[in-house]
Motif scaffolding. Sequence first.
Motif, PDB file in Angstrom:
ATOM      1  N   GLY A 183       0.784  -1.220   0.000  1.00 34.86           N
ATOM      2  CA  GLY A 183       0.000   0.000   0.000  1.00 34.86           C
ATOM      3  C   GLY A 183       0.821   1.278   0.000  1.00 34.86           C
ATOM      4  N   CYS A 184       1.924   1.310   0.750  1.00 35.70           N
ATOM      5  CA  CYS A 184       2.700   2.553   0.853  1.00 35.70           C
ATOM      6  C   CYS A 184       4.193   2.268   0.952  1.00 35.70           C
ATOM      7  CB  CYS A 184       2.225   3.394   2.038  1.00 35.70           C
ATOM      8  SG  CYS A 184       2.022   2.484   3.586  1.00 35.70           S
ATOM      9  N   GLY A 185       4.658   1.213   0.273  1.00 34.79           N
ATOM     10  CA  GLY A 185       6.083   0.905   0.297  1.00 34.79           C
ATOM     11  C   GLY A 185       6.937   1.979  -0.343  1.00 34.79           C
ATOM     12  N   HIS A 186       6.341   2.792  -1.228  1.00 32.08           N
ATOM     13  CA  HIS A 186       7.101   3.868  -1.869  1.00 32.08           C
ATOM     14  C   HIS A 186       7.489   4.954  -0.882  1.00 32.08           C
ATOM     15  CE1 HIS A 186       2.836   4.925  -1.942  1.00 32.08           C
ATOM     16  NE2 HIS A 186       3.204   6.185  -1.940  1.00 32.08           N
ATOM     17  N   ASN A 187       6.865   4.955   0.309  1.00 34.87           N
ATOM     18  CA  ASN A 187       7.202   5.950   1.322  1.00 34.87           C
ATOM     19  C   ASN A 187       8.265   5.461   2.304  1.00 34.87           C
ATOM     20  OD1 ASN A 187       5.393   7.878   0.370  1.00 34.87           O
ATOM     21  ND2 ASN A 187       3.714   7.117   1.627  1.00 34.87           N
ATOM     22  N   VAL A 188       8.717   4.233   2.157  1.00 36.76           N
ATOM     23  CA  VAL A 188       9.716   3.697   3.082  1.00 36.76           C
ATOM     24  C   VAL A 188      11.048   4.404   2.847  1.00 36.76           C
ATOM     25  CG1 VAL A 188      11.003   1.631   3.758  1.00 36.76           C
ATOM     26  CG2 VAL A 188       8.558   1.471   3.211  1.00 36.76           C
TER      27      VAL A 188
ATOM     28  N   ASP B 259       8.969  -5.236  -6.794  1.00 32.11           N
ATOM     29  CA  ASP B 259       8.446  -3.872  -6.824  1.00 32.11           C
ATOM     30  C   ASP B 259       9.411  -2.800  -6.330  1.00 32.11           C
ATOM     31  OD1 ASP B 259       6.225  -5.205  -7.633  1.00 32.11           O
ATOM     32  OD2 ASP B 259       4.895  -4.497  -6.047  1.00 32.11           O
ATOM     33  N   PHE B 260      10.399  -3.183  -5.518  1.00 32.01           N
ATOM     34  CA  PHE B 260      11.221  -2.163  -4.879  1.00 32.01           C
ATOM     35  C   PHE B 260      12.718  -2.356  -5.058  1.00 32.01           C
ATOM     36  CE2 PHE B 260       7.320  -2.702  -2.314  1.00 32.01           C
ATOM     37  CZ  PHE B 260       6.751  -1.450  -2.508  1.00 32.01           C
ATOM     38  N   LEU B 261      13.113  -3.236  -5.939  1.00 30.85           N
ATOM     39  CA  LEU B 261      14.546  -3.478  -6.118  1.00 30.85           C
ATOM     40  C   LEU B 261      15.265  -2.219  -6.563  1.00 30.85           C
ATOM     41  CD1 LEU B 261      16.848  -5.526  -6.088  1.00 30.85           C
ATOM     42  CD2 LEU B 261      16.294  -6.099  -8.469  1.00 30.85           C
ATOM     43  N   GLY B 262      14.637  -1.438  -7.426  1.00 32.73           N
ATOM     44  CA  GLY B 262      15.261  -0.212  -7.893  1.00 32.73           C
ATOM     45  C   GLY B 262      15.386   0.859  -6.832  1.00 32.73           C
ATOM     46  N   GLU B 263      14.636   0.741  -5.740  1.00 32.19           N
ATOM     47  CA  GLU B 263      14.690   1.743  -4.680  1.00 32.19           C
ATOM     48  C   GLU B 263      15.690   1.386  -3.582  1.00 32.19           C
ATOM     49  OE1 GLU B 263      10.888   2.797  -3.156  1.00 32.19           O
ATOM     50  OE2 GLU B 263       9.887   2.688  -5.107  1.00 32.19           O
ATOM     51  N   LEU B 264      16.247   0.191  -3.622  1.00 29.73           N
ATOM     52  CA  LEU B 264      17.190  -0.223  -2.585  1.00 29.73           C
ATOM     53  C   LEU B 264      18.537   0.449  -2.825  1.00 29.73           C
ATOM     54  CD1 LEU B 264      16.496  -4.060  -2.258  1.00 29.73           C
ATOM     55  CD2 LEU B 264      15.415  -2.146  -1.062  1.00 29.73           C
ATOM     56  N   PRO B 265      19.029   1.201  -1.854  1.00 33.09           N
ATOM     57  CA  PRO B 265      20.338   1.847  -2.032  1.00 33.09           C
ATOM     58  C   PRO B 265      21.444   0.801  -2.073  1.00 33.09           C
ATOM     59  CG  PRO B 265      19.549   2.144   0.209  1.00 33.09           C
ATOM     60  CD  PRO B 265      18.415   1.517  -0.553  1.00 33.09           C
ATOM     61  N   ALA B 266      22.390   0.988  -3.000  1.00 29.09           N
ATOM     62  CA  ALA B 266      23.463   0.012  -3.190  1.00 29.09           C
ATOM     63  C   ALA B 266      24.676   0.296  -2.323  1.00 29.09           C
ATOM     64  CB  ALA B 266      23.882  -0.026  -4.661  1.00 29.09           C
ATOM     65  N   THR B 267      24.830   1.540  -1.892  1.00 29.72           N
ATOM     66  CA  THR B 267      26.040   1.870  -1.134  1.00 29.72           C
ATOM     67  C   THR B 267      25.701   2.573   0.157  1.00 29.72           C
ATOM     68  OG1 THR B 267      26.259   3.854  -2.498  1.00 29.72           O
ATOM     69  CG2 THR B 267      27.527   1.926  -3.161  1.00 29.72           C
ATOM     70  N   ARG B 268      26.100   3.776   0.335  1.00 28.68           N
ATOM     71  CA  ARG B 268      26.152   4.427   1.635  1.00 28.68           C
ATOM     72  C   ARG B 268      24.824   4.455   2.373  1.00 28.68           C
ATOM     73  NH1 ARG B 268      29.809   9.639  -0.222  1.00 28.68           N
ATOM     74  NH2 ARG B 268      31.643   8.457  -0.867  1.00 28.68           N
ATOM     75  N   GLU B 269      23.739   4.783   1.670  1.00 31.59           N
ATOM     76  CA  GLU B 269      22.449   4.879   2.341  1.00 31.59           C
ATOM     77  C   GLU B 269      21.949   3.488   2.693  1.00 31.59           C
ATOM     78  OE1 GLU B 269      19.889   8.566   0.963  1.00 31.59           O
ATOM     79  OE2 GLU B 269      20.374   7.249  -0.702  1.00 31.59           O
TER      80      GLU B 269
END
Length: 287
Positions: free
Chosen positions: A194-199, A254-264
């Motif tokens: 429902g609101c994973g884009h706000n994580v 749905d959220f693989l592209g939003e996962l930070p790869a490095t520092r964050e």
Amino acid sequence: SSPRRRRSRSSSSSSSGGGRPSSVLPRDALRSVPFSLVVLVDALRVNLARFEVSGVGDAATSHLRELANHGRTEEVRTFAMDALAILVSMRLSGEEGMAMGPMRALEDIRGAGDCLRVVPLDPPQPPPSTPSSHRGSATSQSGGTKNNSNGEINASSSGGKSDLLAPLCEVIRNAERRDTAEAGLNALRVILEGCGHNVGADSWTGVIGAVRALSGAPLPKGEEATAGVVDRSGPDWAPCSAAAFRCLRLIIDDFLGELPATREGKDGDGNSARDALLECCASFGSS
């Protein structure tokens, strides 16, 4: 009142759509939930805007976490989990609770949870327009709060979202009972849908860590006899592993592209969210 009104009646443990978790408790089971707990959850929902500035949020979520993991009955544990998940979902969605305007008592009282419930006296009115030169004057220098037209302090919708899922993830990771773990994972999946884009970026490692904890992988050597460590690799935990795998698939799809790869999005060991995701997949592979 009409059937339509009864169906749309809000409840602290029911879903109102929009990606909000729904209760798995039947109506009869809710009668065994202490009335004080029902009142507490209703009060938290109404005062959601005060979570950040009053410190009530930490105390409330701590109490609900304790009840979700160590409540005396399954009904209390499930109700506490539902309440925690709904509060997290409302805050991630940017809701601030019930409008603080004129109220009246609810006429359609169908249970103990309705005795202290109130509804707005009049339909909500749109806020007055604010000149552009004064729009930023209500925001404090700390960046976390703002004053509304009634002088009340509300949490800023753009701040503080990075830690909102932490209480729910902590309950899932530390769950000692299968019903608590499965209810938490199902609630997490509904929230992400429902609101994973706000994580927030720094929340994903905690989310993935909670999913990994229920992967069903055997404990590392030497931890089998450690006090307080729950072995979740047995067949009794299979439904929880299935629920965790559904969460994993949702994150990847749905959220693989939003996962930070490095520092964050680093966890306590300095791993990025994508590193944590690879470790989570490996855990499912070894289960």
